[in-house]
Scaffold this motif. Structure first.
Motif, PDB file in Angstrom:
ATOM      1  N   LYS A   1      14.307  47.255-103.899  1.00  0.00           N
ATOM      2  CA  LYS A   1      14.048  47.151-105.176  1.00  0.00           C
ATOM      3  C   LYS A   1      15.041  46.453-106.221  1.00  0.00           C
ATOM      4  O   LYS A   1      14.568  45.840-107.213  1.00  0.00           O
ATOM      5  CB  LYS A   1      13.515  48.590-105.848  1.00  0.00           C
ATOM      6  CG  LYS A   1      14.764  49.536-105.933  1.00  0.00           C
ATOM      7  CD  LYS A   1      14.132  50.817-106.701  1.00  0.00           C
ATOM      8  CE  LYS A   1      15.192  51.925-106.645  1.00  0.00           C
ATOM      9  NZ  LYS A   1      14.526  53.139-107.369  1.00  0.00           N
ATOM     10  N   TYR A   2      16.372  46.456-105.723  1.00  0.00           N
ATOM     11  CA  TYR A   2      17.377  45.900-106.671  1.00  0.00           C
ATOM     12  C   TYR A   2      17.730  44.521-106.293  1.00  0.00           C
ATOM     13  O   TYR A   2      18.497  43.767-106.839  1.00  0.00           O
ATOM     14  CB  TYR A   2      18.590  46.629-106.429  1.00  0.00           C
ATOM     15  CG  TYR A   2      18.541  48.134-106.741  1.00  0.00           C
ATOM     16  CD1 TYR A   2      18.349  48.541-108.234  1.00  0.00           C
ATOM     17  CD2 TYR A   2      18.634  49.281-106.084  1.00  0.00           C
ATOM     18  CE1 TYR A   2      18.072  49.687-108.632  1.00  0.00           C
ATOM     19  CE2 TYR A   2      18.720  50.630-106.496  1.00  0.00           C
ATOM     20  CZ  TYR A   2      18.317  50.889-107.758  1.00  0.00           C
ATOM     21  OH  TYR A   2      18.034  52.102-108.087  1.00  0.00           O
ATOM     22  N   VAL A   3      17.096  43.957-105.268  1.00  0.00           N
ATOM     23  CA  VAL A   3      17.223  42.638-104.698  1.00  0.00           C
ATOM     24  C   VAL A   3      16.227  41.716-105.188  1.00  0.00           C
ATOM     25  O   VAL A   3      14.771  42.020-105.306  1.00  0.00           O
ATOM     26  CB  VAL A   3      17.158  42.692-103.371  1.00  0.00           C
ATOM     27  CG1 VAL A   3      17.421  41.270-102.883  1.00  0.00           C
ATOM     28  CG2 VAL A   3      18.130  43.414-102.602  1.00  0.00           C
ATOM     29  N   VAL A   4      16.461  40.500-106.054  1.00  0.00           N
ATOM     30  CA  VAL A   4      15.638  39.616-106.638  1.00  0.00           C
ATOM     31  C   VAL A   4      16.072  38.237-106.104  1.00  0.00           C
ATOM     32  O   VAL A   4      17.147  38.093-106.147  1.00  0.00           O
ATOM     33  CB  VAL A   4      15.712  39.718-108.262  1.00  0.00           C
ATOM     34  CG1 VAL A   4      15.422  41.198-108.778  1.00  0.00           C
ATOM     35  CG2 VAL A   4      17.336  39.444-108.632  1.00  0.00           C
ATOM     36  N   PRO A   5      15.100  37.378-106.191  1.00  0.00           N
ATOM     37  CA  PRO A   5      15.188  35.978-105.839  1.00  0.00           C
ATOM     38  C   PRO A   5      16.083  35.413-106.705  1.00  0.00           C
ATOM     39  O   PRO A   5      16.114  35.538-107.805  1.00  0.00           O
ATOM     40  CB  PRO A   5      13.846  35.409-105.808  1.00  0.00           C
ATOM     41  CG  PRO A   5      13.071  36.524-105.634  1.00  0.00           C
ATOM     42  CD  PRO A   5      13.492  37.561-106.380  1.00  0.00           C
ATOM     43  N   LYS A   6      16.983  34.551-106.135  1.00  0.00           N
ATOM     44  CA  LYS A   6      18.170  34.076-106.950  1.00  0.00           C
ATOM     45  C   LYS A   6      19.269  34.819-107.425  1.00  0.00           C
ATOM     46  O   LYS A   6      20.087  34.319-108.384  1.00  0.00           O
ATOM     47  CB  LYS A   6      17.690  33.021-107.906  1.00  0.00           C
ATOM     48  CG  LYS A   6      16.455  32.091-107.522  1.00  0.00           C
ATOM     49  CD  LYS A   6      17.103  31.209-106.523  1.00  0.00           C
ATOM     50  CE  LYS A   6      16.147  29.817-105.967  1.00  0.00           C
ATOM     51  NZ  LYS A   6      15.086  30.524-105.144  1.00  0.00           N
ATOM     52  N   GLY A   7      19.317  36.049-107.216  1.00  0.00           N
ATOM     53  CA  GLY A   7      20.098  37.330-107.605  1.00  0.00           C
ATOM     54  C   GLY A   7      21.471  37.291-106.694  1.00  0.00           C
ATOM     55  O   GLY A   7      21.406  36.705-105.669  1.00  0.00           O
ATOM     56  N   PHE A   8      22.309  38.097-106.914  1.00  0.00           N
ATOM     57  CA  PHE A   8      23.356  38.319-106.108  1.00  0.00           C
ATOM     58  C   PHE A   8      23.226  39.652-105.070  1.00  0.00           C
ATOM     59  O   PHE A   8      22.484  40.401-105.588  1.00  0.00           O
ATOM     60  CB  PHE A   8      24.508  38.613-106.943  1.00  0.00           C
ATOM     61  CG  PHE A   8      25.285  37.523-107.421  1.00  0.00           C
ATOM     62  CD1 PHE A   8      25.533  36.444-106.822  1.00  0.00           C
ATOM     63  CD2 PHE A   8      25.276  37.391-108.842  1.00  0.00           C
ATOM     64  CE1 PHE A   8      26.069  35.222-107.477  1.00  0.00           C
ATOM     65  CE2 PHE A   8      25.840  36.391-109.653  1.00  0.00           C
ATOM     66  CZ  PHE A   8      26.096  35.455-109.032  1.00  0.00           C
ATOM     67  N   ILE A   9      23.698  39.570-103.745  1.00  0.00           N
ATOM     68  CA  ILE A   9      23.773  40.661-103.046  1.00  0.00           C
ATOM     69  C   ILE A   9      25.091  40.558-102.313  1.00  0.00           C
ATOM     70  O   ILE A   9      25.445  39.169-101.938  1.00  0.00           O
ATOM     71  CB  ILE A   9      22.553  40.951-102.111  1.00  0.00           C
ATOM     72  CG1 ILE A   9      22.800  42.188-101.442  1.00  0.00           C
ATOM     73  CG2 ILE A   9      22.516  39.684-101.209  1.00  0.00           C
ATOM     74  CD1 ILE A   9      21.309  42.802-100.897  1.00  0.00           C
TER      75      ILE A   9
END
Length: 287
Positions: A213-221
């Motif tokens: 749920k904390y992972v978003v497209p174009k976001g960082f991981i």
């Protein structure tokens, strides 16, 4: 920011148990590691100095590093809070790992770059896991693995000879090439597929719903401590993917892992902070 300094240092002679076969970490190992430690006090004084970082306090011995033998300290006493960028500095090699006489579970890693200017109590991210340097010499450093670390991360899969991502903690003069990574692993994911496209490589990772749920497209991981940009997220099937360019493939351990192996995952702290703030606001509004 308030800081506490350790009043004394504990020195324990270096003694790492090396076996010809790789030790197997099991659930029973986790509880067996919680053994009392014997402390031997010596008259070794440390001068506390503030390193170029607003986030941490480091301890340096009076003598130059070159004149000191292999050293060991109490990792718990020098626990620090640090930040990383997720830009891997080098690949290290696991030289030894296993239980040691003082009752813990230690890992010895050969390295070069991250040993430059290293001090006892420094934090180094190993596959994205923030670990404390308890001992070092010219070619290796030692970190202790707690039962919780073994339960929460993919480090339990490491063997003697395994390559690991290494990164030193961030300082004010460091380039911020990635994103803010704490080295606090949220959980592990499973590699579902590795598909090449030209000289790049697509990696698909399965993750638990609570982490996804904390992972978003174009976001960082951070994957095994490597700062990566998410491409797609599939909540229904429970996976996200990213692409590794040719240069990155040569610098990190992810491409060396097989489908089905674990990777450490740390979601962007910003998403977790926003969720926390909003949950408090909603709770107040509904009361």
């Amino acid at each position: 920011m308030a800081m506490q300094m350790a009043a004394a240092a504990t020195v324990i002679p270096s003694s790492i148990v090396s076996t010809s076969t790789t030790p197997k970490i099991t659930s029973s190992t986790h509880t067996s590691l919680l053994l009392p430690k014997t402390h031997h006090h010596h008259n070794l004084a440390f001068n506390p100095i503030l390193k170029l970082s607003p986030l941490r306090l480091t301890f340096l011995p009076k003598k130059p590093r070159s004149t000191l033998p292999l050293r060991r300290t109490n990792a718990t006493a020098l626990q620090t809070r640090c930040l990383f960028t997720g830009i891997v500095e080098e690949l290290g090699t696991v030289k030894q790992l296993g239980q040691v006489p003082h009752g813990g579970f230690d890992m010895v890693i050969t390295a070069k770059t991250v040993l430059e200017g290293v001090n006892l109590g420094d934090s180094i991210a190993v596959n994205g896991t923030c670990l404390t340097v308890t001992e070092f010499d010219a070619n290796t450093f030692t970190v202790g693995l707690s039962p919780e670390t073994l339960r929460k991360t993919s480090l339990e899969e490491l063997q003697i000879g395994s390559l690991v991502n290494l990164e030193r903690a961030l300082t004010p003069t460091s380039r911020m090439g990635g994103h803010f990574v704490q080295g606090h692993v949220d959980g592990t994911g499973i590699i579902l597929s590795k598909v090449p496209e030209g000289d790049s490589l697509w990696i698909k990772v399965k993750a638990e719903k609570e982490l996804l749920k904390y992972v978003v497209p174009k976001g960082f991981i951070a994957v095994d401590g490597t700062s990566l940009t998410v491409v797609d997220v599939n909540d229904g099937e429970g996976w996200f993917n990213f692409m590794l360019v040719a240069y990155t493939q040569q610098k990190v351990v992810i491409p060396l892992k097989e489908v089905g192996q674990k990777v450490n995952l740390e979601a962007d702290i910003l998403g977790k902070q926003v969720e926390r703030l909003l949950s408090g606001y909603i709770s107040i509004r509904s009361s």
